[in-house]
Scaffold this active site. Structure first.
Site, mmCIF file in Angstrom:
data_model
loop_
_atom_site.group_PDB
_atom_site.id
_atom_site.type_symbol
_atom_site.label_atom_id
_atom_site.label_comp_id
_atom_site.label_asym_id
_atom_site.label_seq_id
_atom_site.Cartn_x
_atom_site.Cartn_y
_atom_site.Cartn_z
ATOM 1 N N ASN A 19 9.084 -10.965 -7.643
ATOM 2 C CA ASN A 19 9.017 -9.510 -7.560
ATOM 3 C C ASN A 19 9.886 -8.753 -7.064
ATOM 4 O O ASN A 19 10.292 -9.107 -5.683
ATOM 5 C CB ASN A 19 7.450 -9.186 -7.355
ATOM 6 C CG ASN A 19 7.237 -7.767 -7.959
ATOM 7 O OD1 ASN A 19 7.358 -7.433 -9.021
ATOM 8 N ND2 ASN A 19 6.473 -6.915 -7.109
ATOM 9 N N GLU A 37 5.100 -2.487 -11.382
ATOM 10 C CA GLU A 37 4.869 -1.464 -10.360
ATOM 11 C C GLU A 37 5.343 -0.101 -11.051
ATOM 12 O O GLU A 37 6.000 0.857 -10.351
ATOM 13 C CB GLU A 37 5.319 -1.669 -9.092
ATOM 14 C CG GLU A 37 4.892 -2.983 -8.509
ATOM 15 C CD GLU A 37 5.398 -3.080 -6.843
ATOM 16 O OE1 GLU A 37 6.087 -2.047 -6.395
ATOM 17 O OE2 GLU A 37 5.199 -4.201 -6.602
ATOM 18 N N GLU A 79 10.663 -8.897 -3.198
ATOM 19 C CA GLU A 79 11.736 -7.942 -2.542
ATOM 20 C C GLU A 79 12.660 -8.747 -1.787
ATOM 21 O O GLU A 79 13.006 -8.271 -0.579
ATOM 22 C CB GLU A 79 11.340 -6.758 -1.782
ATOM 23 C CG GLU A 79 10.512 -5.695 -3.006
ATOM 24 C CD GLU A 79 10.179 -4.529 -2.381
ATOM 25 O OE1 GLU A 79 10.322 -4.307 -0.924
ATOM 26 O OE2 GLU A 79 9.242 -3.911 -2.947
ATOM 27 N N HIS A 112 9.964 1.220 -10.339
ATOM 28 C CA HIS A 112 10.038 2.652 -9.571
ATOM 29 C C HIS A 112 11.110 3.415 -10.026
ATOM 30 O O HIS A 112 12.133 3.601 -9.435
ATOM 31 C CB HIS A 112 9.970 2.530 -8.140
ATOM 32 C CG HIS A 112 8.588 1.806 -7.883
ATOM 33 N ND1 HIS A 112 7.497 2.258 -7.939
ATOM 34 C CD2 HIS A 112 8.744 0.249 -7.242
ATOM 35 C CE1 HIS A 112 6.688 1.229 -7.388
ATOM 36 N NE2 HIS A 112 7.268 0.139 -6.992
ATOM 37 N N ASP A 117 6.204 3.441 -12.128
ATOM 38 C CA ASP A 117 5.890 4.826 -11.982
ATOM 39 C C ASP A 117 7.313 5.641 -12.167
ATOM 40 O O ASP A 117 8.439 4.977 -11.745
ATOM 41 C CB ASP A 117 5.226 5.322 -10.548
ATOM 42 C CG ASP A 117 5.955 4.529 -9.262
ATOM 43 O OD1 ASP A 117 7.177 4.508 -9.326
ATOM 44 O OD2 ASP A 117 5.093 4.661 -8.149
HETATM 45 O O1 G3I Z 1 -4.145 2.233 6.335
HETATM 46 C C1 G3I Z 1 -3.001 2.941 7.245
HETATM 47 C C2 G3I Z 1 -4.169 3.913 7.742
HETATM 48 O O2 G3I Z 1 -5.169 3.631 8.608
HETATM 49 C C3 G3I Z 1 -3.280 4.936 8.716
HETATM 50 O O3 G3I Z 1 -4.021 6.125 9.073
HETATM 51 C C4 G3I Z 1 -2.321 5.720 7.799
HETATM 52 C C5 G3I Z 1 -1.209 6.625 8.441
HETATM 53 O O4 G3I Z 1 0.194 6.548 8.126
HETATM 54 O O5 G3I Z 1 -1.382 4.483 7.284
HETATM 55 C C6 G3I Z 1 -2.004 3.734 6.432
HETATM 56 O O6 G3I Z 1 -1.268 2.592 5.945
HETATM 57 C C7 G3I Z 1 -0.486 3.099 4.897
HETATM 58 C C8 G3I Z 1 -0.711 2.344 3.596
HETATM 59 O O7 G3I Z 1 0.182 2.334 2.620
HETATM 60 C C9 G3I Z 1 -1.940 2.450 3.266
HETATM 61 O O8 G3I Z 1 -2.204 3.748 2.679
HETATM 62 C C10 G3I Z 1 1.114 2.824 5.507
HETATM 63 O O9 G3I Z 1 1.433 3.597 6.495
HETATM 64 C C11 G3I Z 1 1.942 3.143 4.113
HETATM 65 O O10 G3I Z 1 3.435 2.912 4.786
HETATM 66 C C12 G3I Z 1 1.633 2.217 3.107
HETATM 67 O O11 G3I Z 1 2.447 2.320 2.072
HETATM 68 C C13 G3I Z 1 2.356 1.343 1.102
HETATM 69 C C14 G3I Z 1 3.784 0.980 1.064
HETATM 70 O O12 G3I Z 1 3.860 0.010 -0.104
HETATM 71 C C15 G3I Z 1 4.176 0.022 2.061
HETATM 72 O O13 G3I Z 1 5.547 -0.261 2.250
HETATM 73 C C16 G3I Z 1 1.984 1.916 -0.278
HETATM 74 O O14 G3I Z 1 0.753 2.581 -0.139
HETATM 75 C C17 G3I Z 1 2.343 1.204 -1.355
HETATM 76 O O15 G3I Z 1 2.092 2.033 -2.368
HETATM 77 C C18 G3I Z 1 3.696 0.769 -1.520
HETATM 78 O O16 G3I Z 1 3.767 -0.427 -2.367
HETATM 79 C C19 G3I Z 1 4.885 -0.984 -2.456
HETATM 80 C C20 G3I Z 1 4.669 -2.373 -3.096
HETATM 81 O O17 G3I Z 1 3.812 -3.161 -2.184
HETATM 82 C C21 G3I Z 1 6.211 -3.318 -3.322
HETATM 83 N N1 G3I Z 1 6.983 -2.368 -3.894
HETATM 84 C C22 G3I Z 1 7.181 -1.307 -3.579
HETATM 85 C C23 G3I Z 1 6.005 -0.516 -3.489
HETATM 86 C C24 G3I Z 1 6.299 1.183 -3.112
HETATM 87 O O18 G3I Z 1 6.822 1.077 -1.991
#
Ligand code: G3I
Length: 545
Positions: A204, A269, A163, A240, A271
């Site tokens: 990516n 990715e 990105e 996405h 969805d």
């Molecule tokens: O692990 C912590 C947990 O300990 C805590 O309690 C909780 C509270 O919010 O947060 C947890 O972390 C989260 C993490 O996912 C794991 O679940 C983060 O807040 C959350 O922001 C994070 O989101 C991820 C996101 O990237 C971050 O930007 C998504 O799961 C993940 O699907 C998403 O994936 C991205 C790709 O890497 C890049 N392209 C876009 C895609 C979608 O946004």
């Protein structure tokens, strides 16, 4: 260019030249119709992947069964990101990343590593470093993370940078870019190649699936990096998507132009979200989009495969990010396969699945209402189908005027005082189309006097293109408006927003969208567009009328 890993089962994800791979991978017999996705994908020389979350991977057998049974490649949704692998300087934690790699090994899958250098999910300590220390931290991170799995044949590829662009095609001003300039991208690729000469290295991004300003910027970057011998092997198109925003234009053409640069391409990715709750119509349209994605990849030999960003609506980032949206994946919250699963399966099976050959019934004759100078509303009796009607297309002769997922549409962008004879065709997710409905003829009204004037500005420009913006200001209240931009030769318009554009050659006419035609007395409204420009220097300023 280094040699890629050989002797891997899945050709395209495996890092062997495409021509060799295609021959090596074709099985003696095609996959059975009921076979899981991975068998059909392997029969086509592609990977079918899913991003996995370590929580349910550890705790839910239903999750593990599908993750291991249906996919031949996996990606860590979060477990290989910097926050997870190096939370403190040079202190590495491998539990999540190793769990993903172990699962893949047990299930005869490959792992695509995601992601080494990104502006998200990178600890504060990295972001607060000075330039030299930040570059060194990046190189060390890449060396350690890629190096850990370099001799493991399960881990075959990496998203090296993720990105790096804004949506308008300019470089994202992330902390990486602010401290290091664009050079961090080439440095990251070189560090990854040094850490594992056999891994396939990818760049990516999202919103680059179709041909647009951002994908063109990505195209130009990949071309210039490769010209400078930076080891970029692959381009990842995240995908996405959302059914309410339409399927991107020219996806196959876009994949092919990157492939023609000599890189492998892949969907990384996927969805496809919707406004929740689900219903049969939305599911059918979503299934069509999934079909389109798979078919685009199958049509491009250098497309290695398709990874879904999760597989069950039980675990998806979408509802947390887009309020009121979700249901983006191919299994529901209870692990039941959705029409989207069948779409992916049948597209991969390419004729070996149960074919859908029955077309929808003929739609009713369209009834016309709300005729204006630029549009009209059509409503017709819905078609039925043995599986599901996925949508309708409205034609004037052979010209498609619009598409709808329901049995009505508001046509926009029509010419004033013009007779339109239109008909409707229904289609299903497999692409079967009904016989055309009977026609209806209506005539648009004359253009209302608007008393509006327009001003233009170039928002940004780049080699080969620009983003333009027009502000329409009206002295009296209006319910519709239009503006024509006349350019010298060499300018094109590829997309617009907050307006509908028509025209070609040198004159492009923009009319209001359905929602912004009304401007109060003394008010104004703004629309934008992406232009192409084949000259040098600043793009020309149009004459407005
Ligand atoms: O692990 C912590 C947990 O300990 C805590 O309690 C909780 C509270 O919010 O947060 C947890 O972390 C989260 C993490 O996912 C794991 O679940 C983060 O807040 C959350 O922001 C994070 O989101 C991820 C996101 O990237 C971050 O930007 C998504 O799961 C993940 O699907 C998403 O994936 C991205 C790709 O890497 C890049 N392209 C876009 C895609 C979608 O946004």
């Amino acid at each position: 260019m280094s040699g890629f890993r050989t002797a891997l089962r899945v050709a395209a994800a495996a890092l062997i030249p495409i021509a060799t791979a295609a021959m090596a991978l074709l099985p003696a017999t095609p996959a059975h119709a009921d076979s899981p996705l991975r068998e059909h994908a392997e029969a086509r020389g592609k990977f079918i992947g899913a991003a996995l979350a370590t929580g349910p991977l550890a705790s839910e057998s239903a999750y593990r069964d599908i993750a291991g049974g249906e996919f031949n490649q996996i990606t860590a949704e979060n477990a290989m990101k910097w926050t997870d692998t190096e939370p403190s300087p040079n202190q590495f934690t491998w539990a999540g990343a190793d769990a993903i790699v172990d699962f893949a090994t047990q299930n005869d899958q490959q792992v695509h590593g995601h992601t080494l250098v990104w502006h998200n999910q990178t600890p504060d300590w990295v972001q607060s470093l000075g330039a030299d220390a930040m570059r060194a931290a990046m190189q060390n991170h890449i060396a350690k993370v890629v190096g850990r799995y370099a001799s493991n044949p399960t881990v075959v590829s990496w998203d090296v940078v993720n990105e790096v662009f804004d949506d308008n095609g300019t470089m994202r001003t992330s902390f990486w870019y602010q401290k290091l300039g664009e050079s961090y991208i080439a440095d990251a690729f070189r560090a990854a190649r040094a850490a594992d000469p056999d891994a396939r290295l990818c760049i990516n991004d999202y919103n680059v699936e179709g041909v647009n300003a951002k994908s063109t910027a990505m195209y130009n970057l990949v071309r210039s990096l490769r010209a400078a011998d930076v080891p970029v092997d692959c381009v990842g198109f995240q995908g996405h998507l959302a059914i309410q925003y339409g399927f991107p234009g020219q996806v196959q053409e876009n994949l092919q132009r990157f492939a023609d640069l000599g890189v492998q391409v892949r969907f990384t990715e996927i969805d496809i979200r919707m406004q929740t709750p689900r219903d049969a119509t939305k599911d059918a349209l979503q299934a069509t989009y999934y079909t389109n994605v798979v078919k685009a990849c199958l049509a491009v030999p250098q497309c290695a495969g398709i990874t879904l960003w999760g597989f069950t609506d039980r675990y998806s980032w979408v509802p947390d990010t887009f309020s009121g949206q979700g249901a983006a994946l191919i299994y529901d919250e209870n692990y039941a396969a959705k029409p989207a699963y069948t779409a992916v399966h049948d597209a991969l099976a390419g004729g070996t699945g149960t074919p859908d050959t029955q077309a929808p019934t003929t739609p009713g004759t369209p009834a016309v209402s709300q005729i204006t100078s630029t549009g009209a509303r059509l409503t017709w009796t819905a078609s039925t189908d043995d599986r599901a009607v996925s949508g309708y297309d409205v034609y004037r002769g052979t010209t498609k005027l619009g598409s709808s997922t329901t049995n009505s549409i508001t046509l926009t962008g029509l010419a004033a005082q013009t007779a339109y004879t239109v008909h409707v065709v229904a289609r299903d997710a497999a692409g079967n189309t009904s016989t055309p409905s009977a026609t209806t003829t209506f005539t648009t009204t004359s253009t209302p006097p608007t008393g509006c004037t327009s001003t233009y500005r170039t928002v940004s420009s780049w080699q080969g293109g620009f983003q333009g913006e027009v502000t329409v200001t009206c002295t009296g209240a209006v319910t519709s408006w239009r503006t024509t931009l006349t350019y010298p030769a060499g300018v094109g318009v590829t997309q617009s927003w907050s307006s509908t554009v028509s025209g070609a050659g040198t004159a492009f006419t923009f009319v209001n969208a359905a929602w912004n035609g009304s401007v109060p007395a003394g008010g104004s409204t703004t629309f934008g567009f992406i232009g192409t420009w084949n000259g040098t220097g600043a793009p020309p300023t149009p004459v407005l009328s």
